[in-house]
Design a protein around this motif. Sequence first.
Motif, PDB file in Angstrom:
ATOM      1  N   ASN A 267       0.699  -0.926   0.281  1.00  0.00           N
ATOM      2  CA  ASN A 267      -0.102   0.250  -0.510  1.00  0.00           C
ATOM      3  C   ASN A 267       0.906   0.734   0.287  1.00  0.00           C
ATOM      4  O   ASN A 267       2.254   1.385   0.332  1.00  0.00           O
ATOM      5  N   GLU A 268       0.071   2.508   0.110  1.00  0.00           N
ATOM      6  CA  GLU A 268       0.876   3.491  -0.569  1.00  0.00           C
ATOM      7  C   GLU A 268       1.354   4.286   0.781  1.00  0.00           C
ATOM      8  O   GLU A 268       3.001   4.959   0.851  1.00  0.00           O
ATOM      9  N   GLU A 269       0.900   3.246   2.050  1.00  0.00           N
ATOM     10  CA  GLU A 269       2.262   4.141   3.511  1.00  0.00           C
ATOM     11  C   GLU A 269       2.910   2.811   3.976  1.00  0.00           C
ATOM     12  O   GLU A 269       4.212   3.658   4.018  1.00  0.00           O
ATOM     13  N   ASP A 270       3.129   1.692   3.240  1.00  0.00           N
ATOM     14  CA  ASP A 270       4.465   1.581   3.038  1.00  0.00           C
ATOM     15  C   ASP A 270       5.095   2.223   2.214  1.00  0.00           C
ATOM     16  O   ASP A 270       6.817   1.495   2.528  1.00  0.00           O
ATOM     17  N   ALA A 271       4.497   2.002   1.111  1.00  0.00           N
ATOM     18  CA  ALA A 271       5.676   2.791  -0.558  1.00  0.00           C
ATOM     19  C   ALA A 271       6.029   3.711   0.470  1.00  0.00           C
ATOM     20  O   ALA A 271       7.494   3.989   0.140  1.00  0.00           O
ATOM     21  N   VAL A 272       5.672   4.648   0.553  1.00  0.00           N
ATOM     22  CA  VAL A 272       6.562   5.859   1.649  1.00  0.00           C
ATOM     23  C   VAL A 272       7.783   5.702   2.800  1.00  0.00           C
ATOM     24  O   VAL A 272       8.352   5.925   2.850  1.00  0.00           O
ATOM     25  N   GLN A 273       7.310   4.375   3.419  1.00  0.00           N
ATOM     26  CA  GLN A 273       8.581   4.058   4.287  1.00  0.00           C
ATOM     27  C   GLN A 273       9.793   3.434   3.417  1.00  0.00           C
ATOM     28  O   GLN A 273      11.160   3.994   3.739  1.00  0.00           O
ATOM     29  N   VAL A 274       8.905   2.338   2.783  1.00  0.00           N
ATOM     30  CA  VAL A 274      10.289   2.335   1.989  1.00  0.00           C
ATOM     31  C   VAL A 274      11.142   2.977   1.202  1.00  0.00           C
ATOM     32  O   VAL A 274      12.082   2.853   1.024  1.00  0.00           O
ATOM     33  N   LYS A 275      10.515   3.730   0.968  1.00  0.00           N
ATOM     34  CA  LYS A 275      11.355   5.593  -0.065  1.00  0.00           C
ATOM     35  C   LYS A 275      11.837   6.240   0.775  1.00  0.00           C
ATOM     36  O   LYS A 275      13.234   6.540   0.432  1.00  0.00           O
ATOM     37  N   GLN A 276      11.755   6.099   2.252  1.00  0.00           N
ATOM     38  CA  GLN A 276      12.731   7.047   2.889  1.00  0.00           C
ATOM     39  C   GLN A 276      13.922   6.029   3.472  1.00  0.00           C
ATOM     40  O   GLN A 276      14.677   6.675   4.112  1.00  0.00           O
ATOM     41  N   ASP A 277      12.950   4.736   3.073  1.00  0.00           N
ATOM     42  CA  ASP A 277      14.719   3.680   3.065  1.00  0.00           C
ATOM     43  C   ASP A 277      16.017   3.910   2.334  1.00  0.00           C
ATOM     44  O   ASP A 277      16.176   3.355   2.167  1.00  0.00           O
ATOM     45  N   GLY A 278      15.517   4.880   1.599  1.00  0.00           N
ATOM     46  CA  GLY A 278      16.822   4.639   0.124  1.00  0.00           C
ATOM     47  C   GLY A 278      15.949   4.212  -1.423  1.00  0.00           C
ATOM     48  O   GLY A 278      17.359   4.357  -2.193  1.00  0.00           O
ATOM     49  N   PHE A 279      14.599   3.540  -0.878  1.00  0.00           N
ATOM     50  CA  PHE A 279      14.398   2.239  -2.935  1.00  0.00           C
ATOM     51  C   PHE A 279      13.843   3.528  -3.577  1.00  0.00           C
ATOM     52  O   PHE A 279      13.023   4.217  -2.963  1.00  0.00           O
ATOM     53  N   VAL A 280      14.241   3.627  -4.276  1.00  0.00           N
ATOM     54  CA  VAL A 280      13.882   4.382  -5.845  1.00  0.00           C
ATOM     55  C   VAL A 280      12.932   3.928  -6.549  1.00  0.00           C
ATOM     56  O   VAL A 280      12.427   4.424  -7.503  1.00  0.00           O
ATOM     57  N   ASN A 281      12.869   2.819  -6.222  1.00  0.00           N
ATOM     58  CA  ASN A 281      11.737   1.949  -7.302  1.00  0.00           C
ATOM     59  C   ASN A 281      10.889   1.731  -6.586  1.00  0.00           C
ATOM     60  O   ASN A 281      10.626  -0.044  -7.137  1.00  0.00           O
ATOM     61  N   VAL A 282       9.857   1.820  -6.167  1.00  0.00           N
ATOM     62  CA  VAL A 282       9.003   0.975  -5.091  1.00  0.00           C
ATOM     63  C   VAL A 282       7.765   1.019  -6.189  1.00  0.00           C
ATOM     64  O   VAL A 282       6.918   2.219  -6.005  1.00  0.00           O
ATOM     65  N   GLU A 283       7.322  -0.003  -6.068  1.00  0.00           N
ATOM     66  CA  GLU A 283       5.679   0.284  -6.967  1.00  0.00           C
ATOM     67  C   GLU A 283       4.751  -0.558  -5.938  1.00  0.00           C
ATOM     68  O   GLU A 283       4.735  -1.159  -5.062  1.00  0.00           O
ATOM     69  N   VAL A 284       3.310  -0.005  -5.449  1.00  0.00           N
ATOM     70  CA  VAL A 284       2.274  -0.652  -5.152  1.00  0.00           C
ATOM     71  C   VAL A 284       1.604  -1.287  -5.435  1.00  0.00           C
ATOM     72  O   VAL A 284       1.124  -1.061  -6.158  1.00  0.00           O
ATOM     73  N   LEU A 285       1.201  -2.921  -4.695  1.00  0.00           N
ATOM     74  CA  LEU A 285       1.110  -3.895  -5.417  1.00  0.00           C
ATOM     75  C   LEU A 285      -1.239  -3.564  -5.047  1.00  0.00           C
ATOM     76  O   LEU A 285      -1.145  -3.077  -4.745  1.00  0.00           O
ATOM     77  N   GLN A 286      -0.890  -4.289  -7.379  1.00  0.00           N
ATOM     78  CA  GLN A 286      -2.089  -3.655  -7.636  1.00  0.00           C
ATOM     79  C   GLN A 286      -2.822  -5.585  -7.642  1.00  0.00           C
ATOM     80  O   GLN A 286      -2.418  -6.142  -7.045  1.00  0.00           O
ATOM     81  N   GLU A 287      -4.821  -5.344  -7.804  1.00  0.00           N
ATOM     82  CA  GLU A 287      -4.828  -7.131  -8.834  1.00  0.00           C
ATOM     83  C   GLU A 287      -4.275  -6.820  -8.891  1.00  0.00           C
ATOM     84  O   GLU A 287      -5.027  -8.043 -10.167  1.00  0.00           O
ATOM     85  N   ASN A 288      -4.058  -6.246 -10.744  1.00  0.00           N
ATOM     86  CA  ASN A 288      -3.455  -6.538 -11.902  1.00  0.00           C
ATOM     87  C   ASN A 288      -2.133  -5.971 -11.911  1.00  0.00           C
ATOM     88  O   ASN A 288      -2.000  -5.610 -13.164  1.00  0.00           O
ATOM     89  N   THR A 289      -1.503  -5.771 -11.444  1.00  0.00           N
ATOM     90  CA  THR A 289       0.001  -5.283 -11.548  1.00  0.00           C
ATOM     91  C   THR A 289       0.621  -6.258 -12.268  1.00  0.00           C
ATOM     92  O   THR A 289       0.577  -7.899 -12.242  1.00  0.00           O
ATOM     93  N   LEU A 290       1.432  -5.697 -13.721  1.00  0.00           N
ATOM     94  CA  LEU A 290       2.413  -6.631 -14.101  1.00  0.00           C
ATOM     95  C   LEU A 290       3.900  -6.160 -14.145  1.00  0.00           C
ATOM     96  O   LEU A 290       3.551  -5.062 -13.386  1.00  0.00           O
ATOM     97  N   PHE A 291       4.890  -7.694 -14.234  1.00  0.00           N
ATOM     98  CA  PHE A 291       6.388  -7.019 -14.168  1.00  0.00           C
ATOM     99  C   PHE A 291       6.501  -8.026 -15.038  1.00  0.00           C
ATOM    100  O   PHE A 291       7.124  -9.376 -15.071  1.00  0.00           O
ATOM    101  N   GLU A 292       7.155  -7.233 -15.888  1.00  0.00           N
ATOM    102  CA  GLU A 292       7.712  -8.431 -17.150  1.00  0.00           C
ATOM    103  C   GLU A 292       7.349  -9.953 -17.085  1.00  0.00           C
ATOM    104  O   GLU A 292       7.528 -10.762 -18.184  1.00  0.00           O
TER     105      GLU A 292
END
Length: 252
Positions: free
Chosen positions: A91-116
């Motif tokens: 979710n967005e809340e976790d994304a904010v924290q992970v970005k604060q940890d320095g990660f720059v390529n963060v995506e929130v999972l949905q019900e139809n996320t595609l990766f490669e």
Amino acid sequence: MNIQLIRNATLVIQYAGKKFLVDPFLAEQGVYPPFSPSLRDDQMNPLVGLPVPVKDIIDVDAVIVTHLHLDHYDDAAKQLLPKDIKMFVQNEEDAVQVKQDGFVNVEVLQENTLFEGIQLIKTKGEHGRGEILQRTGQVCGIVLKHPEEKNLYIVGDTVWYSAVQEVIDTHQPQVIVVNGGDNQFLEGGSLVMGKEDIYEVYQAAPQAPILSVHMEAVNHWALSRAELKSYATEKGMSDRLLVPEDGEAYTF
């Protein structure tokens, strides 16, 4: 697909030509305090070391973090993972924290996320029952789908309840990973699946092999591998229930 249990809920999954790291808990043995109040309050976490070198664990295409509890995303992971690696969060809340940890390529999972070309479907979870949910917070699981692979359901930190049944009915997973250590605090009951919950999964998905992970790695576990295997024999589900040791891998 190949699924390797690293430790606790940490998995390395090779799926449709890509490699995923799930719930990275990468610290050396005994560097964190115990989860309290619970069993083994005198034992430091993790209870066991990593079975393979860290460099092999983090050599992946993407990381999936089902939630931010220490035993799924720890300080060592924050330090060791490349900051530009693809990070999927719930979710967005976790994304904010992970970005604060320095990660720059963060995506929130949905019900139809595609990766490669791989479909990543976020699923619901309940990290316990009743009032304890106010303490444990929001979690997720995930289904992976690809035309050349079996459907994989990583259930995450949840007990058995109606939403797990719905995922099985909707997505017809052909391989299922459950977090089965029956971890508990002294009050509040099970936080993840115990043996009866796993039996419900077994009955709900009559064809799928089931891997039980998240066992004997942090101090508040309540279900051992030996007890689960004994229960599986008693219930006649040993044919499809796999209880891997740390470092063990399976190909499906």
